[in-house]
Design a protein around this motif. Structure first.
Motif, short mmCIF file in Angstrom:
data_model
loop_
_atom_site.label_atom_id
_atom_site.label_comp_id
_atom_site.label_asym_id
_atom_site.label_seq_id
_atom_site.Cartn_x
_atom_site.Cartn_y
_atom_site.Cartn_z
N LEU A 1 0.84 -1.20 0.00
CA LEU A 1 0.00 0.00 0.00
C LEU A 1 0.87 1.24 0.00
CD1 LEU A 1 -2.63 -1.05 2.70
CD2 LEU A 1 -2.79 -1.29 0.21
N VAL A 2 0.36 2.29 -0.62
CA VAL A 2 1.13 3.53 -0.70
C VAL A 2 0.25 4.72 -0.37
CG1 VAL A 2 2.78 2.65 -2.42
CG2 VAL A 2 0.69 3.79 -3.18
N GLY A 3 0.91 5.82 -0.09
CA GLY A 3 0.26 7.12 0.02
C GLY A 3 -0.82 7.23 1.07
N GLU A 4 -1.84 7.98 0.71
CA GLU A 4 -2.92 8.31 1.62
C GLU A 4 -3.69 7.08 2.08
OE1 GLU A 4 -4.99 10.85 4.02
OE2 GLU A 4 -3.19 11.26 2.86
N VAL A 5 -3.80 6.08 1.22
CA VAL A 5 -4.53 4.86 1.59
C VAL A 5 -3.83 4.17 2.76
CG1 VAL A 5 -5.19 2.56 0.79
CG2 VAL A 5 -5.60 4.54 -0.67
N ARG A 6 -2.52 4.03 2.67
CA ARG A 6 -1.77 3.41 3.77
C ARG A 6 -1.89 4.25 5.03
NH1 ARG A 6 4.25 1.67 2.67
NH2 ARG A 6 4.60 3.89 2.75
N ALA A 7 -1.80 5.57 4.91
CA ALA A 7 -1.90 6.45 6.07
C ALA A 7 -3.29 6.37 6.70
CB ALA A 7 -1.58 7.88 5.66
N GLN A 8 -4.34 6.34 5.89
CA GLN A 8 -5.70 6.25 6.42
C GLN A 8 -5.92 4.93 7.15
OE1 GLN A 8 -8.83 7.08 3.57
NE2 GLN A 8 -7.68 8.79 2.72
N LEU A 9 -5.41 3.85 6.58
CA LEU A 9 -5.55 2.56 7.24
C LEU A 9 -4.78 2.56 8.56
CD1 LEU A 9 -6.62 -0.28 7.42
CD2 LEU A 9 -4.70 -1.03 5.98
N ALA A 10 -3.57 3.08 8.55
CA ALA A 10 -2.77 3.14 9.77
C ALA A 10 -3.50 3.91 10.87
CB ALA A 10 -1.42 3.77 9.48
N GLY B 1 -13.43 -0.29 7.09
CA GLY B 1 -14.73 0.12 6.57
C GLY B 1 -14.78 -0.05 5.07
N ASP B 2 -15.97 -0.03 4.51
CA ASP B 2 -16.16 -0.35 3.09
C ASP B 2 -15.46 0.61 2.14
OD1 ASP B 2 -17.64 -2.59 3.74
OD2 ASP B 2 -19.57 -1.59 3.52
N ASP B 3 -15.55 1.91 2.40
CA ASP B 3 -14.95 2.88 1.47
C ASP B 3 -13.44 2.74 1.39
OD1 ASP B 3 -17.45 3.89 0.87
OD2 ASP B 3 -17.27 5.61 2.22
N LEU B 4 -12.78 2.70 2.55
CA LEU B 4 -11.32 2.56 2.55
C LEU B 4 -10.91 1.19 2.03
CD1 LEU B 4 -8.51 3.64 3.12
CD2 LEU B 4 -8.82 3.00 5.54
N LEU B 5 -11.67 0.16 2.37
CA LEU B 5 -11.35 -1.18 1.86
C LEU B 5 -11.39 -1.18 0.34
CD1 LEU B 5 -10.60 -4.09 2.49
CD2 LEU B 5 -13.06 -4.60 2.63
N GLY B 6 -12.35 -0.49 -0.25
CA GLY B 6 -12.41 -0.39 -1.71
C GLY B 6 -11.16 0.26 -2.28
N GLN B 7 -10.66 1.30 -1.62
CA GLN B 7 -9.43 1.96 -2.07
C GLN B 7 -8.22 1.04 -1.90
OE1 GLN B 7 -8.98 5.99 -0.48
NE2 GLN B 7 -11.18 5.97 -0.06
N ILE B 8 -8.21 0.28 -0.83
CA ILE B 8 -7.12 -0.68 -0.60
C ILE B 8 -7.10 -1.71 -1.73
CG2 ILE B 8 -6.37 -2.57 0.91
CD1 ILE B 8 -7.42 -0.83 3.29
N MET B 9 -8.27 -2.22 -2.08
CA MET B 9 -8.36 -3.25 -3.13
C MET B 9 -7.84 -2.74 -4.47
SD MET B 9 -9.29 -6.00 -1.85
CE MET B 9 -9.78 -6.34 -0.20
N GLY C 1 -7.70 -10.81 -6.36
CA GLY C 1 -7.77 -11.97 -5.49
C GLY C 1 -7.63 -11.65 -4.01
N TYR C 2 -7.20 -10.45 -3.66
CA TYR C 2 -7.05 -10.10 -2.25
C TYR C 2 -8.40 -9.96 -1.54
CZ TYR C 2 -2.01 -9.49 -1.95
OH TYR C 2 -0.66 -9.72 -1.92
N ASP C 3 -9.46 -9.73 -2.31
CA ASP C 3 -10.77 -9.61 -1.69
C ASP C 3 -11.11 -10.84 -0.86
OD1 ASP C 3 -10.84 -10.97 -4.18
OD2 ASP C 3 -12.98 -10.60 -4.39
N GLY D 1 -11.73 -11.44 3.29
CA GLY D 1 -13.04 -11.95 3.67
C GLY D 1 -14.19 -11.16 3.08
N HIS D 2 -13.93 -10.45 1.99
CA HIS D 2 -14.95 -9.64 1.33
C HIS D 2 -14.95 -9.95 -0.17
CE1 HIS D 2 -16.16 -6.83 4.58
NE2 HIS D 2 -15.03 -7.25 5.08
N PRO D 3 -15.41 -11.15 -0.56
CA PRO D 3 -15.40 -11.50 -1.97
C PRO D 3 -16.20 -10.51 -2.82
CG PRO D 3 -16.51 -13.21 -0.66
CD PRO D 3 -16.02 -12.14 0.28
N GLN D 4 -15.61 -10.12 -3.92
CA GLN D 4 -16.27 -9.18 -4.84
C GLN D 4 -16.94 -9.97 -5.96
OE1 GLN D 4 -16.15 -5.74 -4.20
NE2 GLN D 4 -15.30 -6.55 -2.33
N PRO D 5 -18.10 -9.50 -6.43
CA PRO D 5 -18.73 -10.19 -7.56
C PRO D 5 -17.83 -10.11 -8.79
CG PRO D 5 -19.97 -8.20 -6.91
CD PRO D 5 -18.81 -8.34 -5.98
N SER D 6 -17.79 -11.20 -9.53
CA SER D 6 -16.91 -11.20 -10.72
C SER D 6 -17.58 -10.65 -11.94
CB SER D 6 -16.38 -12.57 -11.05
OG SER D 6 -17.03 -13.60 -10.42
#
Length: 131
Positions: free
Chosen positions: A39-48, A106-114, A120-122, A126-131
């Protein structure tokens, strides 16, 4: 909202079915160090900001990765860093930690992480995404 350290470790312990918090902490430290390399940038900082302080520091000071690892290699790398682990036990460790991280994110940040991770990380979170 930031999770308290005890609550975070209790969730990992429960999900990983560990006998003690020490096992949960060991898994969390390794998985977060590897995740931080992806992870990089703001996403990593927000998760931290949503993790307990000592785990946030691990995420922000990650192990180095030359390239993003596909999920299977992420699990193998986890197994290599945990003494006595197999790929099967490492997959369990990764799932216990990342599903707890997903709840904290949370869902919004998790979406940015993905968006920053290979496909395949979904499943690992534990949050499988529809294919």
């Amino acid at each position: 909202m930031t999770l308290r350290r005890q609550a975070f470790l209790e969730q990992v312990k429960e999900r990983g079915e560990y006998t003690g918090l020490q096992e949960a902490e060991r898994a969390a430290r390794v998985v977060l160090a590897l995740l931080g390399a992806h992870l990089v940038g703001e996403v990593r900082a927000q998760l931290a900001a949503r993790l307990p302080d000592d785990f946030a520091l691990i995420l922000l000071n990650p192990l180095h990765s030359a390239e993003p690892l596909p999920p299977e290699r992420f699990v193998r790398a986890t197994a290599a860093w945990i003494e006595g682990a197999t790929e099967q036990t490492a997959a369990w460790d990764v799932s216990a930690v990342l599903s707890t991280v997903a709840d904290a994110a949370g869902d919004d940040l998790l979406g940015q992480i993905m968006l920053q991770l290979p496909a395949g990380y979904d499943l690992l979170f534990g949050h499988p995404q529809p294919s």
